[in-house]
Design an enzyme around this catalytic site. Structure first.
Site, PDB file in Angstrom:
ATOM      1  N   ASP A   1       0.853  -1.180   0.000  1.00  0.00           N
ATOM      2  CA  ASP A   1       0.000   0.000   0.000  1.00  0.00           C
ATOM      3  C   ASP A   1       0.895   1.239   0.000  1.00  0.00           C
ATOM      4  O   ASP A   1       1.858   1.313   0.778  1.00  0.00           O
ATOM      5  CB  ASP A   1      -0.899   0.003   1.229  1.00  0.00           C
ATOM      6  CG  ASP A   1      -1.757   1.253   1.326  1.00  0.00           C
ATOM      7  OD1 ASP A   1      -2.760   1.324   0.598  1.00  0.00           O
ATOM      8  OD2 ASP A   1      -1.409   2.152   2.120  1.00  0.00           O
ATOM      9  N   ILE A   2       0.604   2.177  -0.871  1.00  0.00           N
ATOM     10  CA  ILE A   2       1.376   3.424  -0.919  1.00  0.00           C
ATOM     11  C   ILE A   2       0.697   4.441  -0.011  1.00  0.00           C
ATOM     12  O   ILE A   2      -0.462   4.814  -0.254  1.00  0.00           O
ATOM     13  CB  ILE A   2       1.460   3.964  -2.354  1.00  0.00           C
ATOM     14  CG1 ILE A   2       2.137   2.939  -3.271  1.00  0.00           C
ATOM     15  CG2 ILE A   2       2.198   5.297  -2.391  1.00  0.00           C
ATOM     16  CD1 ILE A   2       3.556   2.603  -2.899  1.00  0.00           C
TER      17      ILE A   2
ATOM     18  N   HIS B   1       5.498  13.822 -16.129  1.00  0.00           N
ATOM     19  CA  HIS B   1       6.163  15.118 -16.325  1.00  0.00           C
ATOM     20  C   HIS B   1       6.110  15.920 -15.033  1.00  0.00           C
ATOM     21  O   HIS B   1       5.116  15.900 -14.293  1.00  0.00           O
ATOM     22  CB  HIS B   1       5.570  15.878 -17.515  1.00  0.00           C
ATOM     23  CG  HIS B   1       4.250  16.560 -17.297  1.00  0.00           C
ATOM     24  ND1 HIS B   1       4.145  17.844 -16.799  1.00  0.00           N
ATOM     25  CD2 HIS B   1       2.985  16.155 -17.554  1.00  0.00           C
ATOM     26  CE1 HIS B   1       2.874  18.200 -16.762  1.00  0.00           C
ATOM     27  NE2 HIS B   1       2.144  17.186 -17.212  1.00  0.00           N
TER      28      HIS B   1
ATOM     29  N   ASP C   1      -1.565  18.819 -12.136  1.00  0.00           N
ATOM     30  CA  ASP C   1      -0.940  18.663 -13.453  1.00  0.00           C
ATOM     31  C   ASP C   1       0.467  19.241 -13.435  1.00  0.00           C
ATOM     32  O   ASP C   1       0.645  20.409 -13.749  1.00  0.00           O
ATOM     33  CB  ASP C   1      -1.790  19.365 -14.511  1.00  0.00           C
ATOM     34  CG  ASP C   1      -1.265  19.171 -15.915  1.00  0.00           C
ATOM     35  OD1 ASP C   1      -0.446  18.264 -16.129  1.00  0.00           O
ATOM     36  OD2 ASP C   1      -1.678  19.941 -16.800  1.00  0.00           O
TER      37      ASP C   1
ATOM     38  N   GLU D   1       7.063  19.181 -20.802  1.00  0.00           N
ATOM     39  CA  GLU D   1       5.912  18.474 -21.389  1.00  0.00           C
ATOM     40  C   GLU D   1       4.854  19.459 -21.846  1.00  0.00           C
ATOM     41  O   GLU D   1       4.184  19.246 -22.865  1.00  0.00           O
ATOM     42  CB  GLU D   1       5.334  17.498 -20.353  1.00  0.00           C
ATOM     43  CG  GLU D   1       4.221  16.589 -20.884  1.00  0.00           C
ATOM     44  CD  GLU D   1       2.817  17.165 -20.777  1.00  0.00           C
ATOM     45  OE1 GLU D   1       1.880  16.527 -21.290  1.00  0.00           O
ATOM     46  OE2 GLU D   1       2.653  18.256 -20.178  1.00  0.00           O
ATOM     47  N   GLU D   2       4.697  20.519 -21.085  1.00  0.00           N
ATOM     48  CA  GLU D   2       3.651  21.481 -21.403  1.00  0.00           C
ATOM     49  C   GLU D   2       3.891  22.222 -22.720  1.00  0.00           C
ATOM     50  O   GLU D   2       2.994  22.902 -23.221  1.00  0.00           O
ATOM     51  CB  GLU D   2       3.486  22.486 -20.251  1.00  0.00           C
ATOM     52  CG  GLU D   2       3.061  21.863 -18.924  1.00  0.00           C
ATOM     53  CD  GLU D   2       1.639  21.301 -18.941  1.00  0.00           C
ATOM     54  OE1 GLU D   2       0.998  21.350 -20.003  1.00  0.00           O
ATOM     55  OE2 GLU D   2       1.191  20.799 -17.886  1.00  0.00           O
TER      56      GLU D   2
ATOM     57  N   ASP E   1      -0.121  11.016 -15.717  1.00  0.00           N
ATOM     58  CA  ASP E   1      -0.271  12.460 -15.882  1.00  0.00           C
ATOM     59  C   ASP E   1      -1.645  12.855 -15.359  1.00  0.00           C
ATOM     60  O   ASP E   1      -2.660  12.586 -16.006  1.00  0.00           O
ATOM     61  CB  ASP E   1      -0.129  12.809 -17.373  1.00  0.00           C
ATOM     62  CG  ASP E   1      -0.029  14.312 -17.612  1.00  0.00           C
ATOM     63  OD1 ASP E   1      -0.276  15.080 -16.670  1.00  0.00           O
ATOM     64  OD2 ASP E   1       0.304  14.699 -18.751  1.00  0.00           O
TER      65      ASP E   1
ATOM     66  N   HIS F   1      -4.506  23.884 -15.691  1.00  0.00           N
ATOM     67  CA  HIS F   1      -3.659  24.922 -16.282  1.00  0.00           C
ATOM     68  C   HIS F   1      -3.953  26.316 -15.738  1.00  0.00           C
ATOM     69  O   HIS F   1      -3.832  27.310 -16.447  1.00  0.00           O
ATOM     70  CB  HIS F   1      -3.773  24.920 -17.811  1.00  0.00           C
ATOM     71  CG  HIS F   1      -2.991  23.836 -18.459  1.00  0.00           C
ATOM     72  ND1 HIS F   1      -2.775  23.766 -19.813  1.00  0.00           N
ATOM     73  CD2 HIS F   1      -2.345  22.768 -17.935  1.00  0.00           C
ATOM     74  CE1 HIS F   1      -2.040  22.696 -20.104  1.00  0.00           C
ATOM     75  NE2 HIS F   1      -1.771  22.077 -18.965  1.00  0.00           N
TER      76      HIS F   1
ATOM     77  N   ASP G   1      -4.895   8.391  -3.682  1.00  0.00           N
ATOM     78  CA  ASP G   1      -4.538   7.169  -2.959  1.00  0.00           C
ATOM     79  C   ASP G   1      -4.726   5.943  -3.847  1.00  0.00           C
ATOM     80  O   ASP G   1      -3.828   5.102  -3.983  1.00  0.00           O
ATOM     81  CB  ASP G   1      -5.408   7.069  -1.703  1.00  0.00           C
ATOM     82  CG  ASP G   1      -4.955   5.962  -0.756  1.00  0.00           C
ATOM     83  OD1 ASP G   1      -3.848   5.413  -0.958  1.00  0.00           O
ATOM     84  OD2 ASP G   1      -5.707   5.650   0.182  1.00  0.00           O
TER      85      ASP G   1
END
Length: 447
Positions: free
Chosen positions: A52-53, A134, A146, A180-181, A209, A296, A311
């Site tokens: 589990d993270i 990214h 993002d 990446e953007e 992403d 954005h 999660d």
């Protein structure tokens, strides 16, 4: 995630062109479903149980990225101090955890960009499982969903590998991409800079992403049926039904890997598309509102995260990494039927077909029929591609999208086990938008 290109943006298309260049039960693809490339993946074993993270750890990374943005003009964009501070933060965590890290530089818009590559010692380096995200934001905000979310998710997964002392049979690699953007600049530079022999060693690339959207959806990349099944099975265990990602098609860092013939998968929680009533009934949240209203924007802060989605998605990343890295390594082989004759594709016109005749087979086609496609085209987002079986059954390989990069050069996989193998199979291609040129260069079926 990269902003969608304007529908007819020739400038955007040129920019991207310059920058670009398991076995689980196969799902029977309905005519409208996307087929995808696949390599056999071993089924999960008890010894490969993923941890589990802790979402608190993932959020702690996001808090650090927020602090970095706040201290550096409100963003973490390419060429800005906030991005370099972000990459330094991630690198320090990985160095302390025992990874071999490397900063890869590139230049874009007059500024130095950075990719961070982290290799976990051990595993068969001829079979690399790679996960990436990214790390840059837009200039207008801190970019915490993002894509701080994906970056933090794979960072904490990488640290969990270290805590567990994982000894995978395959080699594990993680990547954090710059710029990446601006159109997947960093990831494209990485893929293009690899010698062909090194590219061929990357067996799987997983992209993450936006995995914490505040009004979240649960979307999977469906380019590869086995990778998609891996994620769908995980979420099914949580009682969550996923959907295919269309919004991010070709707009994130999986694209250059896919263009290079590497199979890709990934997860996505939604950007500025609107959540439907059916999706709200299935996943919760608010219908009629974007998955991420701060996409954005300056409000994409540490407050712009859904903890439950973050999660679940982070746990799914670990599940995939643990199971894929313990998988088998035998690539598929078989008999090939190919048509190399060029077929012109009319601009915004009628569909065209190219045929191959399959003979000498017994019974039905396989559940993992590979369809290799090489189409030269100036705007692949306009292309709709189907495989038509001898009995007329159509398998959707690719739908139209906002992807403005050129060419379709990849291998899809179709579950054609309900169709007789022998007979004439056709690749059907239609250009559904104006101002484009292209042709079918070649295509093949591998049984």
């Amino acid at each position: 995630m990269t902003e969608r290109a304007p529908r007819r943006s020739r400038l955007r298309r040129s920019a991207l062109s310059a920058a670009a260049v398991v076995t689980l039960a196969a799902a029977l693809l309905a005519p409208a479903a996307a087929a995808s490339p696949t390599t056999p993946v071993a089924a999960p074993s008890a010894s490969a149980a993923a941890p589990d993270i802790p979402v608190a750890n993932v959020k702690a990374h996001l808090a650090q990225l927020q602090s970095i943005a706040t201290a550096n003009g409100g963003n973490r964009a390419h060429g800005r101090a906030g991005y370099k501070a972000s990459i330094d933060y991630v690198k320090a965590k990985l160095d302390a955890a025992g990874y071999t890290t490397a900063l890869k530089t590139f230049s874009y818009n007059g500024s130095t960009g950075y990719n961070l590559i982290a290799d976990w010692p051990g595993g068969d380096t001829s079979h690399v499982v790679m996960a990436g995200a990214h790390l840059d934001s837009v200039t207008g905000g801190p970019g915490i969903n993002d894509n701080g979310s994906g970056s933090a998710g794979i960072l904490e997964t990488a640290l969990a590998v270290s805590r567990a002392g994982l000894t995978p049979s395959k080699h594990l690699r993680f990547g954090w991409w710059g710029a990446e953007e601006y159109g997947m600049i960093g990831s494209t530079n990485y893929v293009n800079s690899l010698p062909a022999t090194d590219r061929s060693k990357i067996e799987t690339y997983l992209n993450f992403d936006m995995i914490g959207s505040p009004n979240p959806g649960y979307f999977t990349y469906r380019y590869d049926s086995a990778l998609d099944a891996l994620f769908r099975d995980y979420f099914a265990g949580l009682g969550i039904s996923t959907e295919q990602d269309f919004e991010g098609d070709g707009r994130s860092d999986h694209a250059p890997f896919q263009d290079a013939g590497i199979r890709v998968g990934g997860l996505f929680s939604g950007a500025d598309y609107t959540k439907t009533s059916a999706q709200a009934a299935k996943w919760g949240g608010t219908a009629g509102q974007p998955f991420d209203r701060c996409y954005h924007s300056s409000c994409d802060t540490s407050a712009n995260i859904n903890d439950t989605a973050l999660d679940r998605m982070s746990d799914a990343i670990a599940y995939a990494i643990w199971n894929l890295s313990a998988g088998g390594t035998t690539p598929p082989t078989g008999t090939v039927f190919e048509n190399t004759a060029d077929v012109q594709i009319p601009d915004n016109g009628a569909a065209v077909t190219s045929a191959v005749t399959v003979t000498g087979r017994t019974g039905n086609a396989p559940a993992a029929l590979q369809v290799g496609v090489d189409i030269k085209h100036t705007y692949r987002g306009d292309l709709v591609i189907d495989l038509v079986a001898p009995n007329g059954t159509a398998f959707r390989l690719k739908g139209s999208s906002g992807d403005s990069t050129p060419n379709v050069q990849t291998t899809y996989t179709v579950n054609a086990s309900a169709v007789a193998a022998n007979g004439t199979w056709k690749l059907k291609v239609q250009d559904v938008g104006p101002q484009d040129t292209g042709y079918i260069d070649s295509w093949k079926l591998t049984f």
